[in-house]
Design a protein around this motif. Sequence first.
Motif, PDB file in Angstrom:
ATOM      1  N   PRO A  29       9.068  19.166 -24.012  1.00  0.00           N
ATOM      2  CA  PRO A  29       8.532  19.446 -22.679  1.00  0.00           C
ATOM      3  C   PRO A  29       7.857  18.211 -22.095  1.00  0.00           C
ATOM      4  O   PRO A  29       7.249  17.425 -22.817  1.00  0.00           O
ATOM      5  N   LYS A  30       7.982  18.062 -20.799  1.00  0.00           N
ATOM      6  CA  LYS A  30       7.347  16.938 -20.114  1.00  0.00           C
ATOM      7  C   LYS A  30       5.849  17.193 -20.046  1.00  0.00           C
ATOM      8  O   LYS A  30       5.400  18.300 -19.745  1.00  0.00           O
ATOM      9  N   LYS A  31       5.073  16.171 -20.330  1.00  0.00           N
ATOM     10  CA  LYS A  31       3.624  16.291 -20.235  1.00  0.00           C
ATOM     11  C   LYS A  31       3.226  16.230 -18.764  1.00  0.00           C
ATOM     12  O   LYS A  31       3.790  15.465 -18.003  1.00  0.00           O
ATOM     13  N   PRO A  32       2.257  17.038 -18.380  1.00  0.00           N
ATOM     14  CA  PRO A  32       1.838  17.025 -16.957  1.00  0.00           C
ATOM     15  C   PRO A  32       1.185  15.696 -16.601  1.00  0.00           C
ATOM     16  O   PRO A  32       0.508  15.074 -17.429  1.00  0.00           O
ATOM     17  N   ASN A  33       1.397  15.265 -15.373  1.00  0.00           N
ATOM     18  CA  ASN A  33       0.750  14.046 -14.887  1.00  0.00           C
ATOM     19  C   ASN A  33      -0.695  14.344 -14.583  1.00  0.00           C
ATOM     20  O   ASN A  33      -1.007  15.210 -13.787  1.00  0.00           O
ATOM     21  N   ILE A  34      -1.584  13.596 -15.209  1.00  0.00           N
ATOM     22  CA  ILE A  34      -3.001  13.748 -14.958  1.00  0.00           C
ATOM     23  C   ILE A  34      -3.467  12.523 -14.185  1.00  0.00           C
ATOM     24  O   ILE A  34      -3.359  11.404 -14.683  1.00  0.00           O
ATOM     25  N   PRO A  35      -3.942  12.726 -12.958  1.00  0.00           N
ATOM     26  CA  PRO A  35      -4.364  11.564 -12.164  1.00  0.00           C
ATOM     27  C   PRO A  35      -5.563  10.864 -12.812  1.00  0.00           C
ATOM     28  O   PRO A  35      -6.434  11.506 -13.387  1.00  0.00           O
ATOM     29  N   HIS A  36      -5.547   9.543 -12.741  1.00  0.00           N
ATOM     30  CA  HIS A  36      -6.642   8.758 -13.275  1.00  0.00           C
ATOM     31  C   HIS A  36      -7.757   8.677 -12.252  1.00  0.00           C
ATOM     32  O   HIS A  36      -7.519   8.482 -11.080  1.00  0.00           O
ATOM     33  N   SER A  37      -8.989   8.850 -12.725  1.00  0.00           N
ATOM     34  CA  SER A  37     -10.134   8.804 -11.796  1.00  0.00           C
ATOM     35  C   SER A  37     -10.677   7.409 -11.688  1.00  0.00           C
ATOM     36  O   SER A  37     -10.637   6.600 -12.516  1.00  0.00           O
TER      37      SER A  37
END
Length: 74
Positions: A66-74
Amino acid sequence: MIDQKMIDRINELARKSREGQLTDDEKKEQQELRQKYIEAYRESMKAQLNSIVLVDEHGNRTKLKPKKPNIPHS
């Protein structure tokens, strides 16, 4: 699971909707049937994707991950 009877009913309600003849109860039924259809489609797609096996040039078999969700960098 969606059977042919449910698909036929979805199509019947769609025809009536195009003609502007749906009652409030039929509109509710149409939405419920559409939701069941979408859920069944998604489950079928997940099952297909889970059965995919990648084979590299050496014959090694790897299940599709499964593709890992994109987590935006802060």
